[in-house]
Design an enzyme around this catalytic site. Structure first.
Site, mmCIF file in Angstrom:
data_model
loop_
_atom_site.group_PDB
_atom_site.id
_atom_site.type_symbol
_atom_site.label_atom_id
_atom_site.label_comp_id
_atom_site.label_asym_id
_atom_site.label_seq_id
_atom_site.Cartn_x
_atom_site.Cartn_y
_atom_site.Cartn_z
ATOM 1 N N ALA A 1 -10.739 8.534 7.793
ATOM 2 C CA ALA A 1 -10.283 9.885 7.473
ATOM 3 C C ALA A 1 -9.145 9.836 6.460
ATOM 4 O O ALA A 1 -8.979 10.727 5.632
ATOM 5 C CB ALA A 1 -9.825 10.583 8.747
ATOM 6 N N ASP B 1 -3.236 6.421 -2.975
ATOM 7 C CA ASP B 1 -2.059 5.779 -2.376
ATOM 8 C C ASP B 1 -1.482 4.711 -3.308
ATOM 9 O O ASP B 1 -1.959 4.515 -4.423
ATOM 10 C CB ASP B 1 -2.374 5.224 -0.974
ATOM 11 C CG ASP B 1 -3.176 3.944 -1.022
ATOM 12 O OD1 ASP B 1 -3.892 3.741 -2.023
ATOM 13 O OD2 ASP B 1 -3.090 3.140 -0.080
ATOM 14 N N SER C 1 0.808 -1.226 0.000
ATOM 15 C CA SER C 1 0.000 0.000 0.000
ATOM 16 C C SER C 1 0.840 1.274 0.000
ATOM 17 O O SER C 1 1.640 1.490 -0.900
ATOM 18 C CB SER C 1 -0.937 -0.074 1.205
ATOM 19 O OG SER C 1 -1.778 1.028 1.263
ATOM 20 N N ARG D 1 0.553 5.264 17.763
ATOM 21 C CA ARG D 1 0.063 6.463 17.068
ATOM 22 C C ARG D 1 -0.686 7.367 18.046
ATOM 23 O O ARG D 1 -1.400 6.882 18.919
ATOM 24 C CB ARG D 1 -0.888 6.076 15.946
ATOM 25 C CG ARG D 1 -0.193 5.427 14.790
ATOM 26 C CD ARG D 1 -1.068 5.433 13.541
ATOM 27 N NE ARG D 1 -0.604 4.428 12.600
ATOM 28 C CZ ARG D 1 0.451 4.571 11.807
ATOM 29 N NH1 ARG D 1 1.158 5.677 11.833
ATOM 30 N NH2 ARG D 1 0.808 3.608 10.986
ATOM 31 N N THR E 1 -0.038 -1.913 11.881
ATOM 32 C CA THR E 1 0.781 -2.187 10.699
ATOM 33 C C THR E 1 2.265 -1.905 10.905
ATOM 34 O O THR E 1 3.084 -2.292 10.092
ATOM 35 C CB THR E 1 0.316 -1.323 9.503
ATOM 36 O OG1 THR E 1 0.457 0.044 9.862
ATOM 37 C CG2 THR E 1 -1.127 -1.596 9.126
ATOM 38 N N ARG F 1 -3.044 4.816 20.330
ATOM 39 C CA ARG F 1 -3.320 3.394 20.052
ATOM 40 C C ARG F 1 -2.091 2.769 19.399
ATOM 41 O O ARG F 1 -1.333 3.455 18.702
ATOM 42 C CB ARG F 1 -4.552 3.231 19.156
ATOM 43 C CG ARG F 1 -4.484 3.974 17.836
ATOM 44 C CD ARG F 1 -5.650 3.620 16.919
ATOM 45 N NE ARG F 1 -5.440 2.377 16.203
ATOM 46 C CZ ARG F 1 -4.703 2.248 15.093
ATOM 47 N NH1 ARG F 1 -4.102 3.289 14.552
ATOM 48 N NH2 ARG F 1 -4.569 1.087 14.507
ATOM 49 N N PRO F 2 -1.915 1.458 19.624
ATOM 50 C CA PRO F 2 -0.796 0.795 18.951
ATOM 51 C C PRO F 2 -1.157 0.622 17.481
ATOM 52 O O PRO F 2 -2.298 0.278 17.161
ATOM 53 C CB PRO F 2 -0.704 -0.564 19.650
ATOM 54 C CG PRO F 2 -2.052 -0.803 20.240
ATOM 55 C CD PRO F 2 -2.692 0.536 20.478
ATOM 56 N N ASP G 1 -1.477 1.539 -3.697
ATOM 57 C CA ASP G 1 -2.266 0.457 -4.321
ATOM 58 C C ASP G 1 -3.679 0.916 -4.671
ATOM 59 O O ASP G 1 -4.562 0.106 -4.949
ATOM 60 C CB ASP G 1 -2.275 -0.804 -3.452
ATOM 61 C CG ASP G 1 -2.942 -0.569 -2.100
ATOM 62 O OD1 ASP G 1 -3.038 0.599 -1.665
ATOM 63 O OD2 ASP G 1 -3.368 -1.565 -1.475
ATOM 64 N N ASP H 1 -6.256 2.264 -3.038
ATOM 65 C CA ASP H 1 -7.496 2.053 -2.281
ATOM 66 C C ASP H 1 -7.794 3.218 -1.330
ATOM 67 O O ASP H 1 -8.732 3.150 -0.542
ATOM 68 C CB ASP H 1 -7.503 0.698 -1.538
ATOM 69 C CG ASP H 1 -6.385 0.565 -0.520
ATOM 70 O OD1 ASP H 1 -5.563 1.501 -0.390
ATOM 71 O OD2 ASP H 1 -6.332 -0.495 0.143
HETATM 72 C C1 16G Z 1 -4.332 -0.519 7.034
HETATM 73 C C2 16G Z 1 -5.816 -0.568 6.889
HETATM 74 C C3 16G Z 1 -6.403 0.808 7.029
HETATM 75 C C4 16G Z 1 -6.011 1.396 8.364
HETATM 76 C C5 16G Z 1 -4.529 1.337 8.545
HETATM 77 C C6 16G Z 1 -4.212 1.665 9.962
HETATM 78 C C7 16G Z 1 -7.112 -2.009 5.457
HETATM 79 C C8 16G Z 1 -7.355 -2.450 4.058
HETATM 80 N N1 16G Z 1 -6.177 -1.091 5.581
HETATM 81 O O1 16G Z 1 -3.743 0.237 6.026
HETATM 82 O O2 16G Z 1 -7.786 0.694 6.958
HETATM 83 O O3 16G Z 1 -6.409 2.717 8.460
HETATM 84 O O4 16G Z 1 -4.061 0.025 8.297
HETATM 85 O O5 16G Z 1 -2.877 1.485 10.190
HETATM 86 O O6 16G Z 1 -7.738 -2.473 6.389
HETATM 87 P P1 16G Z 1 -2.300 1.584 11.640
HETATM 88 O O7 16G Z 1 -2.945 0.494 12.468
HETATM 89 O O8 16G Z 1 -0.846 1.426 11.426
HETATM 90 O O9 16G Z 1 -2.678 2.935 12.150
HETATM 91 ZN ZN ZN Z 2 -3.667 1.230 0.200
#
Ligand code: 16G
Ligand code: ZN
Length: 530
Positions: free
Chosen positions: A371, A276, A65, A507, A502, A498-499, A278, A280
């Site tokens: 957002a 972005d 992504s 954050r 990804t 929040r943790p 990919d 989405d």
């Molecule tokens: C991923 C999620 C997105 C979310 C982001 C949060 C999908 C397809 N994508 O990109 O929706 O906003 O993670 O990331 O579910 P974070 O947990 O690192 O804040």
């Molecule tokens: Zn994406």
């Protein structure tokens, strides 16, 4: 016989390389590309099992992504285009982390536990973004799929939402659209052109925009769209793939940094779009004559869509239950507007598309947007049926029928399987065209509260756990009280930590009425988690 096949699973090329545990997170497995080969191989195996258990085609998308070019990732897409079921995320995590010596027995265990009939045919639909590492990773996945005799249908370089679309169309036997890329472009672009008819511009609306494609696969898809759209919309593409993927460009960069992308030819007060890596996610933006940057993010898009759908329902005298799903990152002003002005329910759920998508299914028409610009609209089958009937019902007035017909075309231009930047762009363009609005007019719907995000690197992000859709810290004990104390000093203040799902970080988000207070607010909160 089965046992014999399973023995072949151990492949010298795809031995487990790392001992660290890796999690199937919010967006699947995502990490440095060079650590992913054996993971892709194992996910190929798992995709076959998932396809057999569901007796349907499964999607496998290779992408990271908005992350940097040296990262990559993989996620599985369930038969109806939704994210992989949560219980299988756990199965995926286990499978990827077992030692090679236990791989065969783990597969056997999954087959037994999930009661999988190995004689059912398996189809895995694969796709990848433009990353350099993606072809090698695809090979690994294909090897895994084929060792369990799964059938691979590879679509090459596609956007994530295109792959979701292809999975749904394959499984619904063309009911949703043709399971080809041509089928995708034609379905969306025909609906778009139909609503616009011959009038290309309208009022303040001019059918031309500037697109920042993050140097990703969206650039390819946008060029393809342009061929189908002809003169109905001029898309001037920047960051079309010649520069570095997601580097100082793309929807995530523009949204988080609140600045325009690099390598972009800005024209003041002109509609700009950023998607972005990919494709989405989408945000809109512009710079004014004083060079001030203005962002119209996922919340602004969601409210625009909600308001327009409400109007069309009114005009067509159709009454359905509309709902809007957001996350904690939604700007407080957007939630106020949805609840108080539009008078539509606004529900807050945890971050990650699967949560938003699931909640949106509760409504006749469920709009969901993060957002960050990921979102779409879901229409119940019964709603689509009623609208189709309304379009041809001779008892209805011409006005009612026209509004119903607009609704039907809108349904066709929306990729309901998942957030789709380019489909969302066509929808926003359609609404602005219908209203005769330029981007400034749209921006006036409501004024965003100043807001900011920070990330903090910590040794162990799991010490922070949250509840209430990520808005409240449960652990460490006392942290939430401290946050509350700080936030209470600011007018319209709101902040949460929040943790990340990804990355290995925490954050922090904050918003408040006065821009000059914002930095102090967010830094004071950040200091609590350092
Ligand atoms: C991923 C999620 C997105 C979310 C982001 C949060 C999908 C397809 N994508 O990109 O929706 O906003 O993670 O990331 O579910 P974070 O947990 O690192 O804040
Ligand atoms: Zn994406």
């Amino acid at each position: 016989m089965e046992h014999f096949q399973l023995k072949n699973i151990l492949n010298i090329k795809y031995m487990k390389k790392y001992s660290d545990n890796i999690q199937y997170g919010t967006a699947g497995f995502r990490t440095k590309a060079n650590a992913l080969e054996y993971i892709l191989y194992r996910m190929g195996l798992l995709a076959v099992l998932r396809s057999k258990v569901k007796n349907a085609a499964i999607g496998l998308m290779i992408t990271a992504s908005h992350n940097i070019g040296s990262d990559n990732g993989v996620k599985l897409i369930d038969p109806a285009g939704e994210m992989l079921e949560a219980s299988w995320e756990q199965i995926a995590t286990n499978l990827v982390n077992v030692e090679d010596a236990n791989l065969v027995s783990t597969i056997e265990h999954i087959i037994k536990e999930e009661n999988i009939n190995m004689s059912v045919d398996a189809i895995v639909i694969t796709g990848r973004d433009t990353r350099e590492s993606s072809p090698t990773l695809l090979n690994a996945a294909v090897t895994g799929i084929e060792v369990l005799y799964g059938i691979v249908q590879d679509f090459g370089i596609v956007t994530t939402p295109q792959l979701h679309y292809l999975v749904v169309c394959t499984n619904t036997k063309n009911n949703y659209g043709n399971p080809t890329l041509h089928g995708y472009y034609i379905k969306l672009s025909e609906a778009f052109k139909h609503v616009r008819q011959k009038q290309i511009n309208n009022g303040q609306y001019v059918a031309e925009l500037l697109l920042d494609a993050a140097n990703g696969v969206g650039g390819i898809a946008a060029k393809e769209f342009q061929k189908y759209l002809g003169t109905t919309l001029a898309i001037n593409i920047y960051n079309d793939g010649n520069g570095e993927l997601n580097y100082m460009c793309g929807a995530d960069y523009v949204k988080v940094q609140q600045v325009p992308p690099v390598n972009f030819s800005l024209k003041s007060n002109f509609r700009c779009v950023s998607i972005d890596g990919d494709a989405d996610r989408i945000v809109y933006f512009y710079t004014d004559e004083d060079n001030k940057f203005h962002l119209l993010d996922g919340d602004k898009i969601a409210t625009l869509i909600a308001e327009y759908l409400k109007e069309l329902l009114k005009e067509s005298h159709l009454s359905f239950q509309l709902g809007l799903v957001q996350t904690a990152y939604a700007n407080g002003s957007s939630t106020d507007y949805i609840l108080n002005v539009l008078q539509i329910p606004a529900i807050c759920v945890s971050t990650g598309i699967k949560h938003l998508h699931n909640k949106a299914l509760d409504f006749d028409i469920g709009i969901y947007f993060e957002a960050n610009g990921h979102g779409t609209v879901l229409f119940k089958e019964t709603v689509v049926k009623t609208i189709k009937e309304a379009v041809i019902n001779p008892k209805r007035s011409t006005n009612e029928k026209e509004a119903a017909s607009k609704l039907l075309n809108i349904i066709n231009m929306i990729n309901q399987t998942v957030g789709d930047a380019l489909s969302d762009m066509l929808l926003v363009e359609t609404i602005l065209h219908a209203k005769g609005w330029d981007i400034m007019e749209w921006e006036k719907m409501y004024e965003d509260l100043p807001n900011k995000q920070l990330k903090v690197k910590v040794n162990n992000k799991s010490i922070i756990t949250t509840a209430n859709a990520g808005r409240q810290c449960i652990t460490p004990e006392g942290l939430q009280d401290e946050i509350d104390k700080i936030v209470s000093q600011y007018k319209k203040g709101r902040s949460f930590v929040r943790p990340s799902g990804t990355e290995d970080i925490i954050r922090i988000y904050a918003e408040c009425e006065n821009l000059c207070d914002l930095n102090k607010l967010i830094i004071d909160v950040a200091l609590l988690v350092y």
